[in-house]
Design a protein around this motif. Structure first.
Motif, PDB file in Angstrom:
ATOM      1  N   LEU A  47      -7.905  11.320   2.540  1.00 22.32           N
ATOM      2  CA  LEU A  47      -8.551  11.068   3.828  1.00 22.32           C
ATOM      3  C   LEU A  47      -9.616   9.977   3.742  1.00 22.32           C
ATOM      4  O   LEU A  47     -10.255   9.650   4.732  1.00 22.32           O
ATOM      5  CB  LEU A  47      -9.171  12.364   4.370  1.00 22.32           C
ATOM      6  N   ILE A  48      -9.790   9.411   2.564  1.00 22.72           N
ATOM      7  CA  ILE A  48     -10.777   8.356   2.355  1.00 22.72           C
ATOM      8  C   ILE A  48     -10.170   7.021   2.767  1.00 22.72           C
ATOM      9  O   ILE A  48      -9.093   6.662   2.326  1.00 22.72           O
ATOM     10  CB  ILE A  48     -11.184   8.298   0.860  1.00 22.72           C
ATOM     11  N   ALA A  49     -10.894   6.286   3.600  1.00 15.86           N
ATOM     12  CA  ALA A  49     -10.412   4.965   4.029  1.00 15.86           C
ATOM     13  C   ALA A  49     -11.189   3.830   3.369  1.00 15.86           C
ATOM     14  O   ALA A  49     -10.765   2.692   3.402  1.00 15.86           O
ATOM     15  CB  ALA A  49     -10.505   4.846   5.547  1.00 15.86           C
ATOM     16  N   GLY A  50     -12.327   4.140   2.771  1.00 17.77           N
ATOM     17  CA  GLY A  50     -13.108   3.124   2.076  1.00 17.77           C
ATOM     18  C   GLY A  50     -14.247   2.534   2.875  1.00 17.77           C
ATOM     19  O   GLY A  50     -14.914   1.603   2.427  1.00 17.77           O
ATOM     20  N   HIS A  51     -14.520   3.071   4.055  1.00 19.81           N
ATOM     21  CA  HIS A  51     -15.602   2.544   4.885  1.00 19.81           C
ATOM     22  C   HIS A  51     -16.973   2.767   4.258  1.00 19.81           C
ATOM     23  O   HIS A  51     -17.941   2.104   4.631  1.00 19.81           O
ATOM     24  CB  HIS A  51     -15.560   3.170   6.280  1.00 19.81           C
ATOM     25  N   THR A  69      -6.579   6.624  -0.371  1.00 16.72           N
ATOM     26  CA  THR A  69      -5.973   5.745   0.633  1.00 16.72           C
ATOM     27  C   THR A  69      -6.792   4.484   0.894  1.00 16.72           C
ATOM     28  O   THR A  69      -6.510   3.747   1.832  1.00 16.72           O
ATOM     29  CB  THR A  69      -5.751   6.522   1.951  1.00 16.72           C
ATOM     30  N   VAL A  70      -7.781   4.222   0.071  1.00 19.67           N
ATOM     31  CA  VAL A  70      -8.536   2.971   0.166  1.00 19.67           C
ATOM     32  C   VAL A  70      -7.578   1.822  -0.126  1.00 19.67           C
ATOM     33  O   VAL A  70      -6.789   1.892  -1.068  1.00 19.67           O
ATOM     34  CB  VAL A  70      -9.714   2.958  -0.835  1.00 19.67           C
ATOM     35  N   VAL A  71      -7.641   0.775   0.696  1.00 16.51           N
ATOM     36  CA  VAL A  71      -6.715  -0.351   0.530  1.00 16.51           C
ATOM     37  C   VAL A  71      -7.380  -1.518  -0.191  1.00 16.51           C
ATOM     38  O   VAL A  71      -8.606  -1.574  -0.336  1.00 16.51           O
ATOM     39  CB  VAL A  71      -6.126  -0.816   1.886  1.00 16.51           C
ATOM     40  N   ALA A  72      -6.562  -2.462  -0.619  1.00 10.67           N
ATOM     41  CA  ALA A  72      -7.017  -3.586  -1.437  1.00 10.67           C
ATOM     42  C   ALA A  72      -8.125  -4.394  -0.776  1.00 10.67           C
ATOM     43  O   ALA A  72      -9.064  -4.829  -1.449  1.00 10.67           O
ATOM     44  CB  ALA A  72      -5.838  -4.486  -1.787  1.00 10.67           C
ATOM     45  N   GLN A  73      -8.054  -4.622   0.524  1.00  9.33           N
ATOM     46  CA  GLN A  73      -9.076  -5.439   1.194  1.00  9.33           C
ATOM     47  C   GLN A  73     -10.461  -4.808   1.060  1.00  9.33           C
ATOM     48  O   GLN A  73     -11.448  -5.507   0.847  1.00  9.33           O
ATOM     49  CB  GLN A  73      -8.727  -5.648   2.670  1.00  9.33           C
ATOM     50  N   GLN A  74     -10.534  -3.488   1.162  1.00  9.07           N
ATOM     51  CA  GLN A  74     -11.834  -2.822   1.025  1.00  9.07           C
ATOM     52  C   GLN A  74     -12.360  -2.935  -0.398  1.00  9.07           C
ATOM     53  O   GLN A  74     -13.565  -3.116  -0.609  1.00  9.07           O
ATOM     54  CB  GLN A  74     -11.740  -1.369   1.470  1.00  9.07           C
ATOM     55  N   GLY A  92      -5.780   2.396  -7.912  1.00  5.57           N
ATOM     56  CA  GLY A  92      -4.387   2.803  -7.789  1.00  5.57           C
ATOM     57  C   GLY A  92      -3.552   1.721  -7.143  1.00  5.57           C
ATOM     58  O   GLY A  92      -4.019   0.620  -6.854  1.00  5.57           O
ATOM     59  N   ALA A  93      -2.289   2.043  -6.895  1.00  2.03           N
ATOM     60  CA  ALA A  93      -1.320   1.079  -6.384  1.00  2.03           C
ATOM     61  C   ALA A  93      -1.762   0.427  -5.072  1.00  2.03           C
ATOM     62  O   ALA A  93      -1.508  -0.753  -4.850  1.00  2.03           O
ATOM     63  CB  ALA A  93       0.033   1.766  -6.203  1.00  2.03           C
ATOM     64  N   ARG A  94      -2.422   1.165  -4.193  1.00  5.79           N
ATOM     65  CA  ARG A  94      -2.849   0.607  -2.902  1.00  5.79           C
ATOM     66  C   ARG A  94      -3.964  -0.426  -3.054  1.00  5.79           C
ATOM     67  O   ARG A  94      -4.175  -1.245  -2.167  1.00  5.79           O
ATOM     68  CB  ARG A  94      -3.350   1.713  -1.978  1.00  5.79           C
ATOM     69  N   GLN A  95      -4.695  -0.364  -4.157  1.00  7.57           N
ATOM     70  CA  GLN A  95      -5.843  -1.247  -4.325  1.00  7.57           C
ATOM     71  C   GLN A  95      -5.585  -2.442  -5.232  1.00  7.57           C
ATOM     72  O   GLN A  95      -6.375  -3.371  -5.263  1.00  7.57           O
ATOM     73  CB  GLN A  95      -7.030  -0.461  -4.910  1.00  7.57           C
ATOM     74  N   VAL A  96      -4.495  -2.420  -5.987  1.00  7.26           N
ATOM     75  CA  VAL A  96      -4.274  -3.443  -7.005  1.00  7.26           C
ATOM     76  C   VAL A  96      -3.452  -4.606  -6.447  1.00  7.26           C
ATOM     77  O   VAL A  96      -2.300  -4.450  -6.082  1.00  7.26           O
ATOM     78  CB  VAL A  96      -3.565  -2.847  -8.241  1.00  7.26           C
ATOM     79  N   THR A  97      -4.106  -5.755  -6.373  1.00  9.81           N
ATOM     80  CA  THR A  97      -3.439  -7.009  -6.019  1.00  9.81           C
ATOM     81  C   THR A  97      -3.966  -8.083  -6.961  1.00  9.81           C
ATOM     82  O   THR A  97      -4.985  -7.879  -7.635  1.00  9.81           O
ATOM     83  CB  THR A  97      -3.740  -7.433  -4.563  1.00  9.81           C
TER      84      THR A  97
END
Length: 122
Positions: A47-51, A69-74, A92-97
């Motif tokens: 439920l974490i979005a990174g805000h 669920t924090v995304v790469a842009q954050q 994790g996978a959602r954050q690694v670019t």
């Protein structure tokens, strides 16, 4: 309730909320009330979005966001700000670019450990 914990434990240095249903607002409140927090584990927090990755996170030395669920842009925005104390970052996978990895290299000079889970796209 996390806000109650934060209010009675302002000297809290480490908090592992891995796998819980914590939300950004609660994490932000903890960071506000616990300025000495150095280790924050949010592994598997869906439920974490990174805000919360703004003010109050400058003093963190360990941050674990794997399977959140924090995304790469954050994460990119987070590492662009000065993080002199950051020693370990787990992503994790959602954050690694490629961009995030490059920014970590440029802006986290004291980082001693970088954990990249499921980073096939880099």
């Amino acid at each position: 309730d996390l806000q109650a914990i934060a209010s009675v434990c302002p000297a809290l240095a480490s908090l592992d909320l891995s796998g819980t249903r914590v939300v950004d607002y609660a994490v932000a409140k903890i960071l506000d009330h616990c300025p000495g927090l150095r280790h924050l584990a949010l592994r598997g927090c869906e439920l974490i979005a990174g805000h919360f990755l703004g003010a109050g996170t400058q003093e963190l030395s360990i941050l674990d966001l794997v399977q959140s669920t924090v995304v790469a842009q954050q994460v990119a925005d987070f590492v662009r700000s000065p993080r002199p104390g950051l020693r370990k970052l787990c992503l994790g996978a959602r954050q690694v670019t490629e961009t995030v990895v490059r920014l970590v290299g440029q802006h986290c000079p004291h980082l001693a450990s970088l954990e990249l889970e499921a980073a096939a796209q880099v």
